[in-house]
Design a protein around this motif. Structure first.
Motif, PDB file in Angstrom:
ATOM      1  N   ARG A   6       0.857  -1.182   0.000  1.00  0.00           N
ATOM      2  CA  ARG A   6       0.000   0.000   0.000  1.00  0.00           C
ATOM      3  C   ARG A   6       0.894   1.234   0.000  1.00  0.00           C
ATOM      4  N   LYS A   9       0.205   7.517  -0.789  1.00  0.00           N
ATOM      5  CA  LYS A   9      -0.547   8.138  -1.885  1.00  0.00           C
ATOM      6  C   LYS A   9      -0.524   9.664  -1.868  1.00  0.00           C
ATOM      7  N   ASN A  10      -0.091  10.256  -0.742  1.00  0.00           N
ATOM      8  CA  ASN A  10      -0.120  11.710  -0.607  1.00  0.00           C
ATOM      9  C   ASN A  10       1.273  12.253  -0.331  1.00  0.00           C
ATOM     10  N   GLY A  53       3.845   6.173  -7.118  1.00  0.00           N
ATOM     11  CA  GLY A  53       2.462   5.871  -6.803  1.00  0.00           C
ATOM     12  C   GLY A  53       1.717   6.954  -6.061  1.00  0.00           C
ATOM     13  N   VAL A  54       2.338   8.122  -5.881  1.00  0.00           N
ATOM     14  CA  VAL A  54       1.657   9.233  -5.210  1.00  0.00           C
ATOM     15  C   VAL A  54       0.568   9.786  -6.127  1.00  0.00           C
ATOM     16  N   GLU A  55      -0.600  10.028  -5.572  1.00  0.00           N
ATOM     17  CA  GLU A  55      -1.741  10.492  -6.358  1.00  0.00           C
ATOM     18  C   GLU A  55      -2.053  11.974  -6.148  1.00  0.00           C
TER      19      GLU A  55
END
Length: 248
Positions: A6, A9-10, A53-55
């Motif tokens: 996981r 993401k930020n 993978g950072v959104e």
């Protein structure tokens, strides 16, 4: 080291500084938009985050804020939210504390808009993926990406930390073993800043607090790190990028 299933993401990118050492270039543009090998510095940083993978990324703006916002609006990945510091610069710690309020609570990556690297191995976990996987909020306040001085371009030679065999960091003093330079990337949990001051402060306060509690850790960057502090350093950085693009 396995990739975290996981990924974080930020992220927050610190981009509000005045870039005074890069004058006269920064008299007409913000430092993060200064092109290095035909690519603005901040785009190297945002591409590294996107690749890990950072959104969503919060970016703080102050110097030539309108130019920064216009440039960032052109990106579709990662999604950008603006932390507006037009009214007052918040320094590294205050800027991070303010920007974190725009992101969901949880683990977050933090990067400087003007520090990046090249030479990662294709097919292997990236430095940011490794950092995210390494970070353990149960035992760490922060995990820092660090680099050995010989793998830097544009750096003054100043050594920031000593890295022990368990990955724990302490402030470097002459003669200490395994000296490293802070590479401008952090993995942390946003709750660390729940009690942060509302005004400007330096991020080093949190580094030193973590060291005092034996909760500052780090890993060593794979590849080559670039910092562009002066106009003369631009050519050095571009030569290094070309060398790595050529497979050096």
């Amino acid at each position: 080291m396995p990739i975290n299933p996981r990924p974080i993401k930020n992220a927050m990118v610190l981009a509000a500084g005045l870039g005074t050492r890069l004058r006269p270039i920064t008299d007409t543009m913000p430092k993060p938009l200064v092109p290095i090998a035909d690519k603005p510095m901040i785009d190297y940083v945002l591409d590294l985050l996107d690749g890990a993978g950072v959104e969503t990324v919060a970016v703080n703006v102050h110097h030539f804020a309108d130019s920064m916002e216009a440039h960032l609006a052109k990106r579709s990945r990662p999604r950008i939210v603006i932390s507006d510091e037009r009214a007052a610069l918040m320094n590294s710690g205050g800027g991070l504390a303010k920007g974190l309020k725009l992101l969901p609570e949880g683990p977050v990556l933090v990067m400087n808009a003007d520090l990046f690297w090249v030479g990662e191995k294709p097919g292997s976990p990236s430095n940011l993926e490794r950092l995210a996987s390494f970070f353990d909020p149960q035992t760490m306040d922060m995990a820092l990406l660090c680099v050995r001085n010989e793998n830097t371009t544009g750096h003054s030679g100043k050594l920031d930390f000593s890295l022990d065999a368990q990955g724990r960091l302490s402030r470097y003093k002459d003669g200490m073993e395994n000296p490293v330079v802070y590479a401008g990337a952090i993995a942390m949990h946003s709750r660390l800043f729940a009690d942060a001051p509302e005004d400007a402060f330096n991020l080093n306060i949190y580094f030193d607090r973590a060291i005092a509690n034996n909760r500052l850790f780090g890993i060593v960057l794979e590849g080559h790190w670039l910092t562009v502090g002066t106009p003369e350093a631009i050519g050095e950085a571009e030569n290094t990028i070309r060398r790595f693009e050529a497979g050096a």
